[in-house]
Design a protein around this motif. Structure first.
Motif, PDB file in Angstrom:
ATOM      1  N   PRO A  82       0.818  -1.223   0.000  1.00  0.00           N
ATOM      2  CA  PRO A  82       0.000   0.000   0.000  1.00  0.00           C
ATOM      3  C   PRO A  82       0.849   1.269   0.000  1.00  0.00           C
ATOM      4  O   PRO A  82       0.482   2.261  -0.620  1.00  0.00           O
ATOM      5  N   LEU A  83       1.966   1.231   0.710  1.00  0.00           N
ATOM      6  CA  LEU A  83       2.840   2.401   0.754  1.00  0.00           C
ATOM      7  C   LEU A  83       4.279   1.906   0.789  1.00  0.00           C
ATOM      8  O   LEU A  83       4.579   0.894   1.421  1.00  0.00           O
ATOM      9  N   VAL A  84       5.157   2.642   0.115  1.00  0.00           N
ATOM     10  CA  VAL A  84       6.587   2.332   0.169  1.00  0.00           C
ATOM     11  C   VAL A  84       7.333   3.615   0.514  1.00  0.00           C
ATOM     12  O   VAL A  84       7.052   4.682  -0.049  1.00  0.00           O
ATOM     13  N   ALA A  85       8.261   3.504   1.453  1.00  0.00           N
ATOM     14  CA  ALA A  85       9.045   4.660   1.890  1.00  0.00           C
ATOM     15  C   ALA A  85      10.523   4.403   1.641  1.00  0.00           C
ATOM     16  O   ALA A  85      11.041   3.336   1.979  1.00  0.00           O
ATOM     17  N   ILE A  86      11.175   5.384   1.048  1.00  0.00           N
ATOM     18  CA  ILE A  86      12.644   5.348   0.932  1.00  0.00           C
ATOM     19  C   ILE A  86      13.209   6.106   2.130  1.00  0.00           C
ATOM     20  O   ILE A  86      12.875   7.276   2.335  1.00  0.00           O
ATOM     21  N   LEU A  87      14.022   5.434   2.928  1.00  0.00           N
ATOM     22  CA  LEU A  87      14.667   6.080   4.071  1.00  0.00           C
ATOM     23  C   LEU A  87      16.085   6.460   3.669  1.00  0.00           C
ATOM     24  O   LEU A  87      16.855   5.610   3.209  1.00  0.00           O
ATOM     25  N   ALA A  88      16.426   7.727   3.858  1.00  0.00           N
ATOM     26  CA  ALA A  88      17.722   8.222   3.398  1.00  0.00           C
ATOM     27  C   ALA A  88      18.375   9.079   4.479  1.00  0.00           C
ATOM     28  O   ALA A  88      17.694   9.642   5.353  1.00  0.00           O
ATOM     29  N   ALA A  89      19.697   9.180   4.388  1.00  0.00           N
ATOM     30  CA  ALA A  89      20.469  10.039   5.287  1.00  0.00           C
ATOM     31  C   ALA A  89      20.809  11.340   4.559  1.00  0.00           C
ATOM     32  O   ALA A  89      21.285  11.301   3.421  1.00  0.00           O
ATOM     33  N   ASP A  90      20.561  12.460   5.211  1.00  0.00           N
ATOM     34  CA  ASP A  90      20.919  13.774   4.663  1.00  0.00           C
ATOM     35  C   ASP A  90      22.332  14.123   5.119  1.00  0.00           C
ATOM     36  O   ASP A  90      22.552  14.460   6.287  1.00  0.00           O
ATOM     37  N   ASN A  91      23.273  14.046   4.189  1.00  0.00           N
ATOM     38  CA  ASN A  91      24.678  14.298   4.539  1.00  0.00           C
ATOM     39  C   ASN A  91      24.988  15.778   4.735  1.00  0.00           C
ATOM     40  O   ASN A  91      26.110  16.131   5.109  1.00  0.00           O
ATOM     41  N   GLU A  92      24.018  16.614   4.468  1.00  0.00           N
ATOM     42  CA  GLU A  92      24.158  18.052   4.713  1.00  0.00           C
ATOM     43  C   GLU A  92      23.273  18.493   5.884  1.00  0.00           C
ATOM     44  O   GLU A  92      22.832  19.650   5.940  1.00  0.00           O
ATOM     45  N   PHE A  93      23.019  17.574   6.795  1.00  0.00           N
ATOM     46  CA  PHE A  93      22.171  17.859   7.959  1.00  0.00           C
ATOM     47  C   PHE A  93      22.700  19.015   8.796  1.00  0.00           C
ATOM     48  O   PHE A  93      21.942  19.670   9.522  1.00  0.00           O
ATOM     49  N   HIS A  94      24.012  19.268   8.695  1.00  0.00           N
ATOM     50  CA  HIS A  94      24.625  20.283   9.562  1.00  0.00           C
ATOM     51  C   HIS A  94      24.062  21.676   9.308  1.00  0.00           C
ATOM     52  O   HIS A  94      24.139  22.535  10.181  1.00  0.00           O
ATOM     53  N   GLU A  95      23.488  21.885   8.118  1.00  0.00           N
ATOM     54  CA  GLU A  95      22.909  23.201   7.831  1.00  0.00           C
ATOM     55  C   GLU A  95      21.786  23.537   8.816  1.00  0.00           C
ATOM     56  O   GLU A  95      21.525  24.709   9.090  1.00  0.00           O
ATOM     57  N   GLU A  96      21.102  22.510   9.320  1.00  0.00           N
ATOM     58  CA  GLU A  96      19.982  22.728  10.249  1.00  0.00           C
ATOM     59  C   GLU A  96      20.420  22.718  11.714  1.00  0.00           C
ATOM     60  O   GLU A  96      19.607  22.970  12.610  1.00  0.00           O
ATOM     61  N   LEU A  97      21.689  22.393  11.961  1.00  0.00           N
ATOM     62  CA  LEU A  97      22.126  22.179  13.353  1.00  0.00           C
ATOM     63  C   LEU A  97      21.948  23.392  14.272  1.00  0.00           C
ATOM     64  O   LEU A  97      21.522  23.225  15.424  1.00  0.00           O
ATOM     65  N   PRO A  98      22.258  24.599  13.826  1.00  0.00           N
ATOM     66  CA  PRO A  98      22.084  25.733  14.752  1.00  0.00           C
ATOM     67  C   PRO A  98      20.642  25.855  15.257  1.00  0.00           C
ATOM     68  O   PRO A  98      20.404  26.233  16.397  1.00  0.00           O
ATOM     69  N   ARG A  99      19.693  25.487  14.400  1.00  0.00           N
ATOM     70  CA  ARG A  99      18.284  25.501  14.802  1.00  0.00           C
ATOM     71  C   ARG A  99      17.933  24.275  15.642  1.00  0.00           C
ATOM     72  O   ARG A  99      17.174  24.363  16.615  1.00  0.00           O
ATOM     73  N   LEU A 100      18.496  23.116  15.281  1.00  0.00           N
ATOM     74  CA  LEU A 100      18.122  21.870  15.952  1.00  0.00           C
ATOM     75  C   LEU A 100      18.822  21.698  17.294  1.00  0.00           C
ATOM     76  O   LEU A 100      18.338  20.970  18.158  1.00  0.00           O
ATOM     77  N   PHE A 101      19.999  22.316  17.443  1.00  0.00           N
ATOM     78  CA  PHE A 101      20.746  22.145  18.686  1.00  0.00           C
ATOM     79  C   PHE A 101      21.161  23.510  19.212  1.00  0.00           C
ATOM     80  O   PHE A 101      22.355  23.865  19.222  1.00  0.00           O
ATOM     81  N   PRO A 102      20.176  24.299  19.642  1.00  0.00           N
ATOM     82  CA  PRO A 102      20.458  25.685  20.047  1.00  0.00           C
ATOM     83  C   PRO A 102      21.400  25.779  21.247  1.00  0.00           C
ATOM     84  O   PRO A 102      22.031  26.826  21.444  1.00  0.00           O
ATOM     85  N   ALA A 103      21.535  24.683  22.016  1.00  0.00           N
ATOM     86  CA  ALA A 103      22.426  24.731  23.184  1.00  0.00           C
ATOM     87  C   ALA A 103      23.883  24.894  22.767  1.00  0.00           C
ATOM     88  O   ALA A 103      24.701  25.394  23.549  1.00  0.00           O
ATOM     89  N   PHE A 104      24.233  24.477  21.552  1.00  0.00           N
ATOM     90  CA  PHE A 104      25.621  24.580  21.090  1.00  0.00           C
ATOM     91  C   PHE A 104      25.617  24.762  19.572  1.00  0.00           C
ATOM     92  O   PHE A 104      25.971  23.855  18.810  1.00  0.00           O
ATOM     93  N   PRO A 105      25.204  25.939  19.126  1.00  0.00           N
ATOM     94  CA  PRO A 105      25.085  26.151  17.674  1.00  0.00           C
ATOM     95  C   PRO A 105      26.412  26.044  16.940  1.00  0.00           C
ATOM     96  O   PRO A 105      26.444  25.827  15.724  1.00  0.00           O
ATOM     97  N   GLN A 106      27.516  26.141  17.695  1.00  0.00           N
ATOM     98  CA  GLN A 106      28.839  26.023  17.060  1.00  0.00           C
ATOM     99  C   GLN A 106      29.129  24.596  16.572  1.00  0.00           C
ATOM    100  O   GLN A 106      30.112  24.369  15.852  1.00  0.00           O
ATOM    101  N   ALA A 107      28.310  23.639  16.985  1.00  0.00           N
ATOM    102  CA  ALA A 107      28.571  22.245  16.592  1.00  0.00           C
ATOM    103  C   ALA A 107      28.671  22.107  15.080  1.00  0.00           C
ATOM    104  O   ALA A 107      29.457  21.299  14.568  1.00  0.00           O
TER     105      ALA A 107
END
Lengths: 196, 196
Positions: A82-107
């Protein structure tokens, strides 16, 4: 009883849950997918980097393109789930890190300025999230059929881009006739867990 | 309600669960670890390859050796958690495949004769299992503190061997005072999930 999780929940998520190889015609709704995501998005990742990305393959045209890149033994079930999902890794995830990890945006710059470190972090953490996602599918009362038998380069080219690595393709739905193979044996505790 | 999993179980495993950074003194027993394994061992992996291996670091001497290889910010909590587990991928998992996947014992040689394909399969599937393991820790009413901030080569040399790759180190126990940081934001559904 060493677990506090309700036995019915243990059965639903692990003990009675099985990988499905056939599915009924009952559709998997957007509401169900939203509910799964709204549950499993809370699963932990390093620096909350949350690199998992999901492509839901719903149109017949897209499904046909996907099936062409699956291993032969995975084609029939991928064509009919009924449904098929492709699960993928975003290798550019770091662009979102300052928003996702506000405790240490320098990460973003301190740990992930190099693509190779991003790729290994994305693979590990998106795979963790893939585990949570499979648990979430079961939490919705659905069966998952995760597969790694496919042409990664083909799926990447058809459905993703150079920054996204496919990890697994998952069939999702209510199980159909003969959906389950017999449970394969598991390793004994002592074969997996050692103490020092 | 699109989920069939009991709301209390949703809270226990995902919604109310948080990564813990401090722990109480209450020990984590062998019975609890056994119960966690006996639940999460059923989580699916490709060809049932089950490559996750776990080292429980219980002795003070071993704990000291482990802490020396943790990033500075992870040292204090790793030194004081009731139990610490090293989660690793067994890159020679294929040796067990004929027993683990009796439906197709040829998989060992057909798909995993090369070390590089074994390594990528082991990393992906052991990471999936690490996700299940974290869920299982929570199912036991315990808090998990998974960490990737450590020296992998140092941990491999001290606790593993050339065939086992460390993926994560997880502190385990009942949360202590100030155990939880505020919940970091999660990505919105549309940022993670697309439909074709």
């Amino acid at each position: 009883m060493s677990l506090v999780l309700d036995p019915a929940a243990q059965d639903l998520l692990f003990r009675e849950a099985h990988t499905a190889n056939t599915f009924s015609d009952e559709p998997v709704t957007e509401e169900q997918v939203q509910a799964i995501y709204d549950l499993v998005k809370f699963g932990p990742t390093a620096f909350n980097q949350s690199p998992l990305r999901v492509v839901l393959v719903r149109s017949p045209e897209a499904r046909e393109r996907l099936v062409a890149h699956m291993s032969e033994g995975n084609q029939a079930k991928t064509a009919t789930a009924p449904l098929v999902a492709i699960l993928a890794a975003d290798n550019e995830f770091h662009e979102e890190l300052p928003r996702l990890f506000p405790a240490f945006p320098q990460a973003k710059d301190a740990f992930f300025s190099e693509r190779t470190s991003r790729e290994s972090a994305a693979t590990l953490n998106a795979s963790l999230q893939a585990g949570y996602f499979i648990v979430g599918i079961r939490a919705a009362g659905l069966a998952a059929g995760p597969m790694t038998g496919f042409d990664p380069a083909g799926i990447q080219k058809e459905f993703l881009d150079g920054d996204h690595t496919p990890l697994a393709v998952v069939n999702i739905g209510k199980p159909g006739d003969g959906a389950f193979y017999p449970r394969s044996p598991r390793l004994a505790f002592d074969e997996v867990i050692t103490t020092v």
